[in-house]
Write a protein that holds these residues in place. Structure first.
Motif, PDB file in Angstrom:
ATOM      1  N   HIS A   6       0.856  -1.187   0.000  1.00 55.19           N
ATOM      2  CA  HIS A   6       0.000   0.000   0.000  1.00 55.19           C
ATOM      3  C   HIS A   6       0.886   1.228   0.000  1.00 55.19           C
ATOM      4  CE1 HIS A   6      -3.784  -2.071   0.419  1.00 55.19           C
ATOM      5  NE2 HIS A   6      -3.319  -2.770   1.441  1.00 55.19           N
ATOM      6  N   ALA A  59      -7.908   2.284 -12.815  1.00 55.76           N
ATOM      7  CA  ALA A  59      -8.799   2.581 -11.688  1.00 55.76           C
ATOM      8  C   ALA A  59      -9.221   1.306 -10.970  1.00 55.76           C
ATOM      9  CB  ALA A  59     -10.026   3.343 -12.186  1.00 55.76           C
ATOM     10  N   HIS A  81      -6.407   0.055  -8.702  1.00 57.54           N
ATOM     11  CA  HIS A  81      -6.331   0.861  -7.479  1.00 57.54           C
ATOM     12  C   HIS A  81      -7.418   0.437  -6.494  1.00 57.54           C
ATOM     13  CE1 HIS A  81      -3.372   4.231  -7.996  1.00 57.54           C
ATOM     14  NE2 HIS A  81      -3.403   3.785  -9.246  1.00 57.54           N
ATOM     15  N   GLN A  82      -8.595   0.094  -6.988  1.00 61.09           N
ATOM     16  CA  GLN A  82      -9.694  -0.302  -6.117  1.00 61.09           C
ATOM     17  C   GLN A  82      -9.366  -1.540  -5.295  1.00 61.09           C
ATOM     18  OE1 GLN A  82     -12.873  -0.034  -9.334  1.00 61.09           O
ATOM     19  NE2 GLN A  82     -14.095   0.376  -7.507  1.00 61.09           N
ATOM     20  N   PRO A 135      -1.686  -0.134  -6.604  1.00 63.52           N
ATOM     21  CA  PRO A 135      -1.499   1.161  -7.272  1.00 63.52           C
ATOM     22  C   PRO A 135      -0.615   1.018  -8.507  1.00 63.52           C
ATOM     23  CG  PRO A 135      -0.144   1.042  -5.301  1.00 63.52           C
ATOM     24  CD  PRO A 135      -0.949  -0.222  -5.334  1.00 63.52           C
ATOM     25  N   ASN A 162       0.296   6.890  -7.526  1.00 63.34           N
ATOM     26  CA  ASN A 162      -0.297   6.609  -6.215  1.00 63.34           C
ATOM     27  C   ASN A 162      -1.451   7.567  -5.967  1.00 63.34           C
ATOM     28  OD1 ASN A 162       1.512   4.547  -5.581  1.00 63.34           O
ATOM     29  ND2 ASN A 162       2.974   5.958  -4.649  1.00 63.34           N
ATOM     30  N   PHE A 163      -2.426   7.108  -5.210  1.00 57.76           N
ATOM     31  CA  PHE A 163      -3.527   7.972  -4.791  1.00 57.76           C
ATOM     32  C   PHE A 163      -3.946   7.549  -3.392  1.00 57.76           C
ATOM     33  CE2 PHE A 163      -8.013   9.041  -4.253  1.00 57.76           C
ATOM     34  CZ  PHE A 163      -7.963  10.408  -4.514  1.00 57.76           C
ATOM     35  N   GLN A 183     -13.279   5.256  -7.282  1.00 60.03           N
ATOM     36  CA  GLN A 183     -12.781   5.062  -5.918  1.00 60.03           C
ATOM     37  C   GLN A 183     -13.808   5.467  -4.874  1.00 60.03           C
ATOM     38  OE1 GLN A 183      -9.905   3.455  -6.345  1.00 60.03           O
ATOM     39  NE2 GLN A 183     -10.075   4.091  -8.495  1.00 60.03           N
ATOM     40  N   HIS A 208      -8.902  -0.440   1.017  1.00 52.81           N
ATOM     41  CA  HIS A 208      -8.906   0.726   0.128  1.00 52.81           C
ATOM     42  C   HIS A 208     -10.233   1.473   0.230  1.00 52.81           C
ATOM     43  CE1 HIS A 208      -7.898   3.138  -3.401  1.00 52.81           C
ATOM     44  NE2 HIS A 208      -9.104   2.876  -3.863  1.00 52.81           N
TER      45      HIS A 208
END
Length: 682
Positions: free
Chosen positions: A3, A143, A146-147, A151, A155-156, A272, A447
């Protein structure tokens, strides 16, 4: 999977784990309230050795071990408690969360099932990636990954809004690389070129495991490295990521659709579950590059890159060929680790990574009693009151600064055990058949809950430590004291000892953390949680003078084993906090028990000393001396105590001895508050 954090907010969290454990020989708890009998060390010459004689004798350094300390022992105890909890949840779960954890744990321990599972856990993800046909399909796949906590490309994550500390916003930041430093992709020295060669080999192994024919692995690995090099070229050097303000640049979410048409960042946020009106993009050049790469590179190259990123992220949790490939490069080459951890430890680490708050929820229920929580809150509240009283006598602060400091202390929150706000534990059932699939289920949940931190009113939703991690910290952004459940064990807080010992150990650790609210970092956030410096230049100068005195004091101390002296400037901030913590706890204890006996006053100082015993090899001591910010345990014990008149009175130490600095040479933060005999101090 890994993460990735968003902004490295050094300003916004001062979290110092302060957990320690008693030696195994302290079987009779009440004996810990008394000062030990002298065994070669005198209380007035070396209180650390005097108070810890039993621990030092019974805790020799095992062969092949770099260090052993009370802090490390508490960490080991907390890990064992987690193992015990998971074993119980596996055999007889109590409630839905334990059922999830028990199944997760069982699936990880079943190595035969992990081996037979092969690449099945990531088959759905690879299937989606392989279905990409055109550039417009790429952003949706980014996307989706990321869910599930993988990542890719960037990064978000959620972090504090530097313009409004009461809320979190989403940070778009650099990432998406398989190597830890963007410079590795562009440097041309021989060592870096060698590393890139090893990296290329690792990428090939993972790609083959994800379905690449062996004869095409070299070419596809080069495609991955080419794409990552393009990302690296637009990334900032790691040193530039250390300044929070330089990595904070809020933009309106409404502008994203037009600015990043190819990357589809507005659609990314919707996927997200983020509905906020602003996000931070501190490196727009990177995201412009990514936006252009989505359109200019062939979809096949993106598919290869995405398959690699999925395989790399999930490799530690899958069958042996995956684990071996990952460990050989990431752990042996990059981290210098010779052998993998035991299976139980690896699975525990994975659960803490993907489902740490779930485990923390059950850890608090099992290991934190109502009595311990109440005592911790009582002591912490009294130490906060002592800080408020001490500020009134602070010789460094003017009236305006004192008013601001007292307002900040009044607003300071104390959170014991776990965050005040619980999470939503509704999760897809895990089962015991696939550890890799359970990692994805848990990481997807993790997440989802992280994304809920974004927006107004959510800034205090989570801690940046887990309840099962021994930690005691001041959160400067939220002006709160964080005390994890795991740290509330002997010798930090032992209800079997008297109150003096509890104040000397736990109370002093609370004091050292609360002092950060009004110290050289706390001055940058005011009582209204606004980022501003509320000190005058004169007040800043007085603080620097205090720091110089502390640094000079510690620079005179020899380093055990190493044979040199402490770097005073290197340890000064921690040393100031230690001094503050002991002073505040001493004030709070004497206010709570103004007529305490000599034995109780001695037990207070013994409580502090027994937090810090340690044994180090010469190599470990040398390494810590070179870069560590903590003084050795001997001086974390003796340094603050030698400045306190109350210590000399309790043990009959004459001024000028090692443990009782002469009055005109003492360094204390609040001399007026500490003045007078114990029976008259308020």
């Amino acid at each position: 999977m890994r993460h990735a954090g968003p902004l490295a907010c050094a300003l916004l969290l001062s979290a110092i784990a302060s957990g320690m454990a008693l030696d195994a020989g302290a079987a009779k708890k009440k004996a810990a309230t008394k000062a030990p009998a002298a065994t070669g060390a005198n209380a007035c010459s070396n209180f650390y050795a005097y108070a810890n004689s039993g621990w030092l004798k019974s805790n020799s350094l095992p062969a092949g071990t770099a260090s052993v300390s009370a802090m490390e022992q508490l960490g080991a105890r907390a890990r064992q408690q987690q193992l015990d909890l998971l074993n119980a949840a596996m055999t007889a779960p109590q409630g839905n969360v334990q059922k999830l954890l028990g199944d997760f744990w069982a699936s990880g321990l079943d190595e035969a099932a992990v081996e037979s599972d092969g690449a099945n856990p990531i088959a759905p993800l690879l299937g989606r990636i392989n279905a990409i046909k055109k550039a417009n399909d790429i952003p949706a796949s980014i996307a989706a990954l990321h869910q599930v906590g993988i990542p890719v490309a960037f990064n978000f994550g959620a972090d504090v809004d530097l313009n409004d500390l009461s809320r979190h916003i989403g940070y778009f930041s650099q990432g998406g690389l398989g190597l830890p430093d963007p410079a590795y992709y562009t440097r041309i020295d021989a060592e870096t070129r060698k590393l890139l060669g090893l990296y290329n080999g690792y990428v090939q192994k993972i790609l083959v495991l994800t379905g690449t024919p062996a004869d095409k692995a070299a070419a596809e690995a080069q495609e991955v490295i080419d794409l990552e090099t393009r990302i690296a070229q637009a990334s900032k050097p790691l040193v530039d990521l250390r300044a929070p303000r330089a990595n904070y640049a809020p933009v309106a979410v409404a502008s994203l659709r037009k600015t990043y048409r190819g990357l589809q960042l507005a659609e990314f946020l919707k996927a997200q579950g983020v509905k906020d009106d602003s996000v931070s993009i501190a490196n727009p050049a990177l995201f412009a590059q990514l936006d252009q790469l989505v359109a200019s590179l062939k979809p096949a190259q993106w598919k290869t890159y995405l398959r690699w990123r999925v395989g790399d992220a999930m490799a530690p949790y899958m069958a042996k060929p995956w684990r071996d490939a990952s460990f050989d490069f990431r752990n042996r080459v990059l981290a210098g680790e010779p052998t993998p951890p035991p299976r139980q430890q690896a699975v525990l680490d994975a659960i803490n990574l993907a489902a740490g708050p779930m485990l923390g929820h059950e850890y608090v229920a099992r290991y934190l009693s109502a009595g311990t929580r109440a005592r911790a809150e009582e002591i912490a509240t009294n130490v906060r009151k002592a800080l408020d009283d001490a500020i009134a006598t602070d010789p460094r602060l003017g009236e305006q600064a004192k008013t601001e400091a007292k307002a900040k202390i009044a607003a300071l929150k104390i959170e014991i055990g776990a965050p005040r706000r619980d999470l939503d534990y509704s999760v897809q059932p895990m089962g015991r058949g696939s550890f890799g699939s359970n990692m994805l289920i848990a990481s997807t949940w993790h997440h989802r809950e992280e994304m809920k931190r974004i927006g107004r009113g959510n800034a205090d939703r989570r801690w940046d430590v887990l309840p099962q991690q021994p930690a005691l910290a001041y959160d400067i952004a939220q002006n709160r004291l964080i005390v994890s459940a795991a740290v509330l064990q002997p010798p930090v807080l032992d209800l079997g000892t008297d109150m003096a010992t509890q104040y000397g150990a736990f109370g002093a650790l609370v004091g050292r953390e609360l002092s950060h609210a009004v110290d050289g970092k706390g001055r940058l956030v005011d009582a209204k949680a606004e980022v501003r410096d509320w000190w005058t230049p004169a007040e800043s100068g007085a603080w620097s003078a205090l720091g110089n005195r502390i640094a000079a004091q510690y620079a005179a101390y020899p380093l055990p084993v190493v044979g040199t002296r402490i770097n005073g400037n290197q340890v000064r901030e921690v040393a100031i906090a230690d001094q503050a913590g002991v002073e505040l706890a001493w004030l709070a204890f004497n206010a709570a028990q103004p007529g305490a006996s000599k034995e109780s006053r001695q037990a207070f100082f013994t409580g502090w000393a027994r937090l810090w015993p340690q044994q180090l090899t010469r190599e470990a001591a040398t390494q810590r001396a070179a870069s560590g910010i903590y003084a050795p345990g001997q001086w974390r014990t003796n340094g603050p105590l030698s400045n306190l008149e109350g210590f000399g009175e309790a043990f009959g130490c004459r001024a000028g001895t090692a443990m009782q600095v002469k009055a005109d040479q003492r360094t204390v933060l609040w001399p007026t508050a500490l003045a007078g005999p114990p029976s008259t101090r308020k």
